[in-house]
Every structure is written in structure tokens, then in C-alpha cells.
Design an enzyme around this catalytic site. Structure first.
Site, PDB file in Angstrom:
ATOM      1  N   LYS A 184      17.451 -20.322  37.864  1.00 27.54           N
ATOM      2  CA  LYS A 184      17.029 -20.274  37.175  1.00 27.54           C
ATOM      3  C   LYS A 184      17.837 -21.760  36.137  1.00 27.54           C
ATOM      4  O   LYS A 184      19.050 -21.472  35.755  1.00 27.54           O
ATOM      5  CB  LYS A 184      16.853 -19.466  36.082  1.00 27.54           C
ATOM      6  CG  LYS A 184      16.046 -19.198  34.879  1.00 27.54           C
ATOM      7  CD  LYS A 184      17.152 -18.554  33.462  1.00 27.54           C
ATOM      8  CE  LYS A 184      18.160 -19.707  32.463  1.00 27.54           C
ATOM      9  NZ  LYS A 184      17.719 -20.364  32.256  1.00 27.54           N
ATOM     10  N   GLU A 260      31.402 -18.800  37.664  1.00 28.80           N
ATOM     11  CA  GLU A 260      32.019 -19.930  37.722  1.00 28.80           C
ATOM     12  C   GLU A 260      31.864 -19.447  35.699  1.00 28.80           C
ATOM     13  O   GLU A 260      30.687 -20.606  35.415  1.00 28.80           O
ATOM     14  CB  GLU A 260      31.233 -20.669  37.970  1.00 28.80           C
ATOM     15  CG  GLU A 260      31.390 -20.487  39.727  1.00 28.80           C
ATOM     16  CD  GLU A 260      32.855 -20.620  40.382  1.00 28.80           C
ATOM     17  OE1 GLU A 260      34.254 -21.495  39.395  1.00 28.80           O
ATOM     18  OE2 GLU A 260      33.439 -20.030  41.294  1.00 28.80           O
ATOM     19  N   CYS A 294      33.465 -28.328  33.377  1.00 30.19           N
ATOM     20  CA  CYS A 294      34.320 -27.405  32.827  1.00 30.19           C
ATOM     21  C   CYS A 294      35.748 -27.296  33.148  1.00 30.19           C
ATOM     22  O   CYS A 294      36.432 -26.865  32.696  1.00 30.19           O
ATOM     23  CB  CYS A 294      33.808 -25.660  34.241  1.00 30.19           C
ATOM     24  SG  CYS A 294      33.443 -26.649  35.702  1.00 30.19           S
ATOM     25  N   GLU A 394      37.432 -23.801  24.335  1.00 30.63           N
ATOM     26  CA  GLU A 394      37.171 -24.184  25.153  1.00 30.63           C
ATOM     27  C   GLU A 394      35.653 -25.083  24.563  1.00 30.63           C
ATOM     28  O   GLU A 394      35.310 -24.135  23.388  1.00 30.63           O
ATOM     29  CB  GLU A 394      36.141 -24.073  26.113  1.00 30.63           C
ATOM     30  CG  GLU A 394      35.320 -24.944  26.778  1.00 30.63           C
ATOM     31  CD  GLU A 394      34.443 -24.453  28.008  1.00 30.63           C
ATOM     32  OE1 GLU A 394      33.743 -23.220  27.896  1.00 30.63           O
ATOM     33  OE2 GLU A 394      34.335 -24.932  29.004  1.00 30.63           O
TER      34      GLU A 394
HETATM   35  P1  NAD Z   1      25.619 -21.161  29.509  1.00 34.50           P
HETATM   36  O1  NAD Z   1      26.775 -19.958  29.383  1.00 34.50           O
HETATM   37  O2  NAD Z   1      25.572 -21.304  27.628  1.00 34.50           O
HETATM   38  O3  NAD Z   1      24.450 -21.157  29.886  1.00 34.50           O
HETATM   39  C1  NAD Z   1      24.435 -21.250  31.444  1.00 34.50           C
HETATM   40  C2  NAD Z   1      23.012 -20.504  32.050  1.00 34.50           C
HETATM   41  O4  NAD Z   1      22.636 -19.078  32.032  1.00 34.50           O
HETATM   42  C3  NAD Z   1      21.845 -20.847  31.421  1.00 34.50           C
HETATM   43  O5  NAD Z   1      20.679 -21.153  32.469  1.00 34.50           O
HETATM   44  C4  NAD Z   1      21.061 -20.003  30.615  1.00 34.50           C
HETATM   45  O6  NAD Z   1      19.939 -20.008  30.167  1.00 34.50           O
HETATM   46  C5  NAD Z   1      21.777 -18.569  31.375  1.00 34.50           C
HETATM   47  N1  NAD Z   1      21.418 -17.385  30.508  1.00 34.50           N
HETATM   48  C6  NAD Z   1      21.840 -17.240  29.531  1.00 34.50           C
HETATM   49  N2  NAD Z   1      21.891 -15.777  29.016  1.00 34.50           N
HETATM   50  C7  NAD Z   1      22.146 -15.596  30.066  1.00 34.50           C
HETATM   51  C8  NAD Z   1      21.317 -14.209  30.569  1.00 34.50           C
HETATM   52  N3  NAD Z   1      21.595 -12.952  29.529  1.00 34.50           N
HETATM   53  N4  NAD Z   1      20.736 -13.679  31.524  1.00 34.50           N
HETATM   54  C9  NAD Z   1      21.153 -14.482  32.790  1.00 34.50           C
HETATM   55  N5  NAD Z   1      21.067 -15.661  32.683  1.00 34.50           N
HETATM   56  C10 NAD Z   1      22.031 -16.443  31.203  1.00 34.50           C
HETATM   57  O7  NAD Z   1      26.444 -22.175  29.420  1.00 34.50           O
HETATM   58  P2  NAD Z   1      25.949 -23.839  28.697  1.00 34.50           P
HETATM   59  O8  NAD Z   1      26.677 -24.003  28.008  1.00 34.50           O
HETATM   60  O9  NAD Z   1      24.381 -24.472  29.559  1.00 34.50           O
HETATM   61  O10 NAD Z   1      27.152 -24.585  29.877  1.00 34.50           O
HETATM   62  C11 NAD Z   1      28.621 -24.507  29.723  1.00 34.50           C
HETATM   63  C12 NAD Z   1      29.344 -23.173  29.780  1.00 34.50           C
HETATM   64  O11 NAD Z   1      29.084 -23.723  31.936  1.00 34.50           O
HETATM   65  C13 NAD Z   1      30.945 -24.022  29.792  1.00 34.50           C
HETATM   66  O12 NAD Z   1      31.487 -23.130  29.098  1.00 34.50           O
HETATM   67  C14 NAD Z   1      31.414 -24.114  31.227  1.00 34.50           C
HETATM   68  O13 NAD Z   1      33.137 -24.470  30.739  1.00 34.50           O
HETATM   69  C15 NAD Z   1      30.604 -23.564  31.800  1.00 34.50           C
HETATM   70  N6  NAD Z   1      30.976 -24.513  33.357  1.00 34.50           N
HETATM   71  C16 NAD Z   1      31.978 -23.540  34.237  1.00 34.50           C
HETATM   72  C17 NAD Z   1      31.748 -24.417  35.453  1.00 34.50           C
HETATM   73  C18 NAD Z   1      32.573 -23.639  36.133  1.00 34.50           C
HETATM   74  O14 NAD Z   1      32.634 -23.842  37.667  1.00 34.50           O
HETATM   75  N7  NAD Z   1      33.378 -22.532  36.234  1.00 34.50           N
HETATM   76  C19 NAD Z   1      31.020 -25.397  36.037  1.00 34.50           C
HETATM   77  C20 NAD Z   1      30.722 -25.858  34.854  1.00 34.50           C
HETATM   78  C21 NAD Z   1      30.269 -25.268  33.478  1.00 34.50           C
END
Ligand code: NAD
Length: 495
Positions: A184, A260, A294, A394
Site C-alpha cells: 500500500k 521504521e 527520515c 521532526e
Molecule cells: P505517514 O505515517 O503519514 O504515512 C505512511 C504510510 O502509512 C502511508 O502509506 C499512509 O497512507 C499509511 N497509513 C496511515 N495511516 C494508516 C493506518 N491507520 N493503517 C495503515 N496505514 C496507514 O508517513 P509519511 O508522511 O508518508 O512519511 C513521512 C514519515 O515517514 C516521516 O515521519 C519519516 O521520518 C518517516 N520515515 C521513516 C523512515 C525510516 O526508515 N525510519 C523512512 C522514511 C520515512
């Protein structure tokens, strides 16, 4: 005769309508979702979204696939993954352009991302034939054997910032270990994800149902997937608050989770560091991908004795960075991914102006060429207290918060002062200090005299509120397996 005008990098673009026929792995029968170009606001792609019934269909296909030879044939899995890596490399130009248009990042970074995605697939293609356990003599005539079996159907949920490398970082080990996967993507980057998955789905040896994709919001489609009784594991990359929610949603089903999450990573520069290298490193750590990484080194900690000179030179470097369209090869800072992201970052900058001092950037870009895009100038803020939200939270944009320290103990204390523990960097020419400080930093990864270097072989992940589990490397493969223990008693006299 006058020479023809140079073609604009945007000239030949057409709206992508996905999934086009032939993308049977994409289960979508819901309303359309448009994804927009953060540089222009134009619609880049129109993708249909998924309903609860589509999620059911994708999971059912995965469960059926777990009864195919995929589960037990490592050589087959290796062949499919090698061909997939090759297919990604052959499509670098096309996928990188779509990635830049849909997500905004610089075209050079987009190309690096597609190649990085292929690297993960290639690495785990080799590992697919090496998923094995141990044999243990347990006593006279008694042997234990451990098998590493696939977990089952794995939901791979990705964020928008690095939608391809973070996809294959979970997808490739999950497949190498013999699982079926339902992907997804984030709603900002569905088109590039579907385009990048299509060559894998088309592989003639990939059993039906091993790969599926569903599209839509996290609240609806993500929740339906995470709570689906047919899903055995969730590999989630995204924000910490979302990850916590995903873990709660997965708890009722006692599903395995790999999370992650977010970071606020400190980058420590000691007075004995090679200054030119540390300056270049600190700038790239904070501003690559417009800070939307991230592991971004979004907190810079500088030793007081070099702070004045270091910060003056840093401000010069940052002010010289060119903000522009990601498709323009001269751009250093491309737009951030969305209007809401842009607004949130400017809110932090305004707060930084009140709580500290802005030494570079900080003012909205007024030139007409920036009007339609989500542009934010690279910004450096000093003089903040450790409690400031700019230090603790962040921001996920091109904003660097600076702190100054007097000695090693203070450096470590400041570095560890947030709830996050994803990564850290340290710059020094003293090897003993490097080891000492690296051991004290609360982070899943510590870079020493470098930053944001990733290798498929080397594990990454977070401590504290930055995650659960590890990705990449051997451990990253094992995350997608369960250990089954067999206990053979071949000695009837013991009964
Ligand atoms: P987000 O948490 O808003 O969304 C991530 C994914 O989760 C999306 O596909 C979203 O649709 C899905 N999602 C949201 N609610 C959900 C639920 N209830 N159930 C299942 N899936 C759900 O994150 P974002 O804004 O897309 O990405 C940025 C964030 O990701 C930042 O906080 C960044 O630090 C983090 N990130 C972490 C890593 C790592 O390796 N630790 C890598 C890249 C990004």
C-alpha cells in the site's frame, strides 16, 4: 535560420492513467485519486483507489499464493528477483522522471533512488537461496533442526519521501523469504509505485497472487489491510504517531510488526574534525532531498571553540544553494512534497524566528517562478533551547536546528535529548573519541565522518520512538521469517 528553442524538461509529459489494463496485481475499484506535481500543481497521474472488497481480494490472492511452490523454491525466488532488479535498472530514466514529477525530488536523487531500489532487490535475490536454519545436537540420539519459514501474507506500507527504495527494502526480503506481499503506497506517490512494481508483476515465473497492490488513504485502506485477519505481518515505514497506531491496530490479531519511523537525528562536529569535510557533510545531511529523509541530520551540534567559524561558513554554503524545479539539473533544493507539508515547515520557521535566530534562509520565496510550487528556502536556526519544538520534533523539511556544546559529555547529552533514536553522525579525527561517542549515542545507525550512506548489506532501524526491528542486511531478511524448531529423537532406549 534561428536554432530551435531548447526543449523544456516538462515538454513531452502526458497524464498517466493508472492502473492501465494489464496491471492485474493492482486491486482498485474505488474512486479516482489524482496525484499532483509539487513543482507546478499540475495533475501528474490519475489512479483508482481500493475498497474494502479490493483489500479482501488482494489478501485472498496472497493466501492462495502461499500454497504455491513460491514458499519452498528459493532458486525460483532468486531468479524472479534478479530479473526484477535488472528491469528496474533498465527503467531508471522513465521511473526517475515520474518520481520527480510525482514527489518533487531532484532528478539526480530520483535516479539514485531507482538504482538504490534495484540494489536492495539484487542483494536479496542472492539471499533467496540462503534462507536456512541450524542443526543442533541436543543429546545422545536427539537432534534439533530449525527452519526459517515465511511469515505468510505481509502488508508493506510505504511513505512518500523515498517511495521506491523504502518499498524494495521491505518487499525484496519479504519475497526472498517466500512470503506473499500486498503493497500500500502513500497517497502522494501511488503512480510511481505501481509503475515500479509492474515489471515484477509481469514476470512469467511469479505465481499469481504473490504480489498485489492496493491504493488509498491510510485511514480507510491502510486500516482495512492492517486489521485484515488474512494478513500475518505488517512492514510499515512512516511517521511515529502513525506507527504507534498501526501497532495498536495489529495488536488484536497479534500480528508481527516491523516499524521504521520518524527521526530527529543529531550530527556532532568536534573541533578536531576535518572542517571542510564536516561542512559539506553537515549541509548534505540536513538538506538532501529538501530535508525529507527520515535520517536527515536535522540537528547540528558544534563544539564551541569552532562554532563561530563553522556557522559562518555553513550559512554561506546554505544561502548559495539553488532552489528550483527538481527536473532542472542545476537545482539543489527541490520543492517539498505537498502544500500542507510546505505550510507546516513555514510554521516551524516562524517559531524558530521567535525562539532563536535565523542565520540562513527563512523568508518565503517571492519570485514568480516559485508561485505554483511547494518551495521552502533552506533555513538554519541557532540559539534554541533543548526544549524547543525545533529541536524535539521532526520537521521533515529543509530546516536545520543548531546547538553548541562545550565538551563530549554535553555533546552526548544534547544528542540524546529527544524521544527519537533513528540515526546520528559524528565528525572527528580522534579514533578513540569516535568509538566512545558512537557507543553512547542512542541511535540505530551512527555515521562517522560521513552521513546518509546506505548499503543493502548493512542493517538500519530505530531505537526509542524511531522504530521496532531492522531492515536491510541479514537481519532484515530474518524479520520476514518465523523459526520452526523440529526435535528428532532417534534413540528409542531413552523412552
Ligand atoms: P505517514 O505515517 O503519514 O504515512 C505512511 C504510510 O502509512 C502511508 O502509506 C499512509 O497512507 C499509511 N497509513 C496511515 N495511516 C494508516 C493506518 N491507520 N493503517 C495503515 N496505514 C496507514 O508517513 P509519511 O508522511 O508518508 O512519511 C513521512 C514519515 O515517514 C516521516 O515521519 C519519516 O521520518 C518517516 N520515515 C521513516 C523512515 C525510516 O526508515 N525510519 C523512512 C522514511 C520515512
Amino acid at each position: 535560420m534561428s536554432a530551435p528553442a531548447a526543449a523544456s524538461p516538462r515538454a513531452a509529459w502526458r497524464l498517466l492513467e493508472l492502473p492501465a489494463t494489464g496491471h492485474r496485481f493492482v486491486h482498485t475499484s474505488g474512486p479516482d485519486l489524482d496525484s499532483t506535481d509539487p513543482a507546478t500543481g499540475e495533475t501528474v497521474a490519475r489512479v483508482r483507489t481500493s475498497t474494502a472488497a479490493d483489500v479482501d481480494a488482494a489478501v485472498a490472492a496472497g493466501r492462495a499464493a502461499m500454497r504455491s511452490r513460491w514458499r519452498d523454491d528459493g532458486a525460483l525466488r532468486g531468479r524472479v528477483l534478479y530479473r526484477y532488479a535488472q528491469a528496474l535498472r533498465e527503467r531508471v530514466d522513465e521511473l526517475a522522471e515520474l518520481l520527480t514529477r510525482e514527489q518533487g525530488k531532484r532528478i539526480a536523487e530520483a535516479r539514485a533512488e531507482v538504482n538504490g531500489a534495484a540494489n536492495h532487490v539484487e542483494y536479496y535475490a542472492g539471499q533467496a537461496r540462503a534462507v536456512h536454519g541450524r542443526a543442533l545436537p541436543l543429546g545422545p540420539g536427539v537432534h534439533g533442526v530449525t527452519l526459517r519459514e515465511p511469515v505468510g501474507v505481509v502488508a508493506v506500507i510505504t511513505p512518500w519521501n523515498w517511495p521506491l527504495t523504502l518499498l524494495t527494502r521491505s518487499l525484496a526480503p519479504a519475497l526472498a523469504a517466500g512470503n506473499a506481499v500486498v503493497v500500500k503506497p502513500a497517497s502522494l506517490t501511488p503512480a510511481v509505485t505501481i509503475a515500479a512494481l509492474a515489471p515484477l508483476a509481469a514476470d512469467p515465473e511469479l505465481p499469481e497472487g504473490v504480489l498485489s497492490c492496493v491504493v488509498g488513504s491510510g485511514d480507510v485502506v491502510g486500516t482495512a489491510l492492517v486489521t485484515h485477519p488474512g494478513v500475518d505481518m505488517i512492514a510499515f515505514t512512516g511517521e511515529t504517531t502513525t506507527g504507534v497506531n498501526v501497532m495498536k491496530l495489529a495488536a488484536d490479531g497479534l500480528k508481527k510488526v516491523a516499524l521504521e519511523l520518524g527521526g530527529k537525528s543529531p550530527n556532532l562536529v568536534f573541533a578536531d574534525a576535518p572542517m571542510d569535510k564536516a561542512l559539506a557533510g553537515a549541509t548534505a545531511a540536513a538538506f538532501s532531498s529538501s530535508g525529507q529523509i527520515c535520517t536527515a541530520g536535522s540537528r547540528l551540534l558544534v563544539e564551541r571553540s569552532i562554532a563561530d567559524e563553522f556557522l559562518e561558513r555553513l550559512a554561506e554554503r546554505v544561502t548559495a544553494l539553488r532552489v528550483g524545479d527538481g527536473l532542472d539539473p542545476a537545482t539543489d533544493i527541490a520543492p517539498v512534497a505537498s502544500r500542507s507539508q510546505q505550510r507546516a515547515i513555514f510554521d516551524y520557521i516562524d517559531l524558530g524566528r521567535t525562539e532563536g535566530e535565523i542565520i540562513a534562509g527563512g523568508t518565503p520565496l517571492t519570485d514568480e517562478k516559485y508561485a505554483a510550487g511547494c518551495y521552502v528556502p533552506p533555513t538554519v536556526v541557532t540559539g534554541l533551547s533543548p526544549q524547543s519544538r525545533l529541536i524535539q520534533e521532526e520537521i521533515f523539511g529543509p530546516v536545520l536546528a543548531v546547538q553548541v556544546f562545550d565538551d563530549e559529555d554535553e555533546a552526548v547529552a544534547l544528542a540524546n535529548c529527544t524521544d527519537y533514536g533513528l540515526a546520528a553522525g559524528l565528525w572527528t579525527s580522534n579514533l578513540q573519541r569516535a568509538w566512545r561517542v558512537a557507543r553512547e549515542l542512542q541511535a540505530g545507525t551512527v555515521w562517522i565522518n560521513t552521513y546518509n550512506r546506505f548499503y543493502s548489506e548493512l542493517e538500519v532501524g530505530g531505537v526509542k520512538r524511531s522504530g521496532v526491528g531492522r531492515q536491510q542486511g541479514q537481519v532484515g531478511l530474518e524479520e520476514f521469517t518465523e523459526v520452526k524448531s523440529l526435535n528428532f529423537d532417534n534413540n528409542p532406549t531413552l523412552w
